[in-house]
Design an enzyme around this catalytic site. Structure first.
Site, PDB file in Angstrom:
ATOM      1  N   GLU A   1       0.247  -1.726   5.365  1.00  0.00           N
ATOM      2  CA  GLU A   1       1.273  -1.351   6.338  1.00  0.00           C
ATOM      3  C   GLU A   1       1.041   0.042   6.897  1.00  0.00           C
ATOM      4  O   GLU A   1       1.235   0.296   8.085  1.00  0.00           O
ATOM      5  CB  GLU A   1       2.652  -1.430   5.672  1.00  0.00           C
ATOM      6  CG  GLU A   1       3.826  -1.185   6.617  1.00  0.00           C
ATOM      7  CD  GLU A   1       4.285   0.266   6.645  1.00  0.00           C
ATOM      8  OE1 GLU A   1       5.171   0.588   7.457  1.00  0.00           O
ATOM      9  OE2 GLU A   1       3.761   1.091   5.861  1.00  0.00           O
TER      10      GLU A   1
ATOM     11  N   ASP B   1       0.818  -1.220   0.000  1.00  0.00           N
ATOM     12  CA  ASP B   1       0.000   0.000   0.000  1.00  0.00           C
ATOM     13  C   ASP B   1       0.848   1.265   0.000  1.00  0.00           C
ATOM     14  O   ASP B   1       2.046   1.238   0.263  1.00  0.00           O
ATOM     15  CB  ASP B   1      -0.945   0.018   1.203  1.00  0.00           C
ATOM     16  CG  ASP B   1      -0.209  -0.029   2.541  1.00  0.00           C
ATOM     17  OD1 ASP B   1       0.844  -0.692   2.611  1.00  0.00           O
ATOM     18  OD2 ASP B   1      -0.684   0.586   3.509  1.00  0.00           O
TER      19      ASP B   1
END
Length: 485
Positions: A147, A78
């Site tokens: 994350e 991400d």
């Protein structure tokens, strides 16, 4: 793609262009994960996703490297979605538009975050898999989910998924530095009930703060960058001492782990008080700009006439006092590691919803005791304001191992490339390494990466030359993996 088609290493940059073309903000990484899994499968690699969505890919050693220790490469899927206020960008659909800086030394995005954090790292992992010229031992690539907003993938990674005893994390953001430890963290939310009453005032003003640098709430927390939410609380508190007004709405920031760059408050007041309000505000603005103008040269604080709201918040002063008193910034520097922040917190997001003012903060610390100290402070502030404090998502830090073999190898190889010794560093930010070591306690981990500036903000940029240096180091590490014992 045209921006980077002639850059080296070509395979890494090709992958980064592909990554930028697929929307992948936190909680919206499915398209990215699906693309990568399909690519790996079509190229005959062993690939699967675990129960939390992490992507795991394995590739056998190249000829002559079968006797070397397997290495895992790790990045997260991400990116942080941040755009300038006047930018119409849908991070769940739109691609990231890359561009060069004026001197072509940097790659950045057009009015949004670039996603070099951790897109360059992800691209390097995939380039190792796709570039047949790279010499390597058995490789495991781990690409983790979400994350940036809670380390979901690392938290959910189960023991036994990985078999490599060495891991290279690719989330470092400074060429010449090797990260060997990081802070842990915990999410904090304070909720203050607000009471609405019908608006009987004759004037409404929109007070807006923007133009701040923002940045990463860990690695940039010590750089004297202003926080737009805290600055708004300060301005409102100072105004409230001499001016009569009420808050109808208030908001600021957009991400827990980014320093807030913008904030705004909708205020109501009697028409007769407007002139005094604007005069006092002008004085406050001048004072603040004289104080922080060097650090924040683009700071803008404006007040504009706004449409009258139907209601305002009756307990406005309590709301203002809470925002003003909530701490944000460096709490303590480490006594053991020079120039490293030990404990901090950042006021990331502010808003009113469902009858509550919600303040969203992120606590970071190298120590459990440090985290607990800030938790205690926030709990006391909440109690005084009759607000409710909740704490969630506690994750462990990554403790430095002075006997790390991979750190020694990486340091030696980096020194050969740089012509001088690299900096061995513990970072005041959350890396996934600590969480991974929780289930893989014997894994030897190091973190490297290129130079990335202003991560988590639309000013994010990656240094082109540093990417080539990083790639050389990464491939040299793979080539020099220790012989199996």
């Amino acid at each position: 793609m045209s921006v980077i088609q002639e850059l080296a290493p070509s395979e890494l940059w090709r992958w980064f262009a592909q990554i930028c073309s697929i929307a992948h903000p936190s909680y919206h990484e499915e398209a990215m994960a699906t693309y990568i899994v399909a690519w790996a499968s079509s190229h005959g690699l062993v690939v699967w996703r675990d129960e939390v969505g992490n992507v795991i890919i394995k590739k056998p050693a190249t000829d002559g490297m079968q006797n070397r220790t397997p290495i895992a490469l790790q990045a997260h899927l991400d990116m942080v979605p941040q755009a300038n206020a006047d930018t119409n960008h849908d991070f769940t659909k739109d691609p990231i538009i890359m561009q060069f800086s004026d001197d072509k030394a940097w790659i950045k995005a057009t009015d949004t975050t670039l996603g070099a954090d951790n897109g360059i790292g992800m691209a390097s992992c995939l380039a190792v898999l796709s570039d047949e010229s790279v010499v390597h031992p058995d490789i495991e690539v781990l690409l983790t989910m979400t994350e940036e907003t809670g380390m979901v993938g690392a938290m959910g990674l189960q023991a036994g998924v990985l078999t490599a005893p060495i891991m290279v994390n690719t989330d470092t953001e400074e060429m010449g530095e090797i990260y060997v430890g990081c802070a842990g963290g915990v999410d904090a939310d304070l909720a203050l009930p607000v009471n609405y009453v019908d608006n009987n005032h004759g004037s409404a003003m929109s007070l807006t703060i923007k133009g701040l640098k923002g940045g990463h709430s860990g690695v940039d927390i010590h750089k004297n960058r202003a926080n737009a939410i805290k600055l708004l609380g300060r301005v409102l508190a100072m105004l409230s001492r001499t001016c009569d007004f009420k808050v109808a709405d208030i908001k600021g920031g957009s991400l827990r782990n980014a320093i807030a760059r913008e904030s705004t408050a909708l205020l109501v007041m009697d028409e007769a008080n407007k002139e005094q309000f604007l005069a006092k505000l002008s004085d406050i603005i001048n004072d603040i700009k004289s104080e922080i103008g060097a650090a924040e040269p683009n700071l803008s604080i404006t007040a504009d006439t706004a449409e009258q709201p139907a209601q305002f918040i009756q307990n406005s002063q309590t709301l203002i006092n809470l925002i003003n008193v909530l701490p944000s910034g460096v709490v303590r520097y480490s006594d053991n590691i020079a120039d490293v922040v030990e404990t901090s917190l950042s006021f990331g997001v502010l808003g009113v919803a469902n009858g509550k003012l919600v303040a969203t903060l992120l606590i970071r610390s190298l120590t459990h005791v440090g985290k607990q100290g800030v938790i205690s402070t926030l709990q006391s502030v909440a109690d005084l304001a009759l607000a409710k404090a909740t704490f969630d998502g506690d994750y462990v830090g990554w403790n430095y191992d002075p006997n790390s073999t991979i750190t020694s190898i990486t340091s030696r190889l980096y020194a050969d490339i740089l012509g001088h010794e690299p900096t061995i560093k513990v970072i005041h930010a959350g890396l996934e390494c600590g969480l991974i070591k929780k289930n893989y306690p014997d894994m030897d981990i190091v973190s490297i990466g290129p130079t990335i500036i202003n991560a988590h903000s639309p000013d994010e940029a990656v240094n082109v030359a540093s990417v080539a240096v990083y790639w050389q180091l990464l491939t040299d590490i793979l080539k020099n993996s220790p012989i199996k014992e």
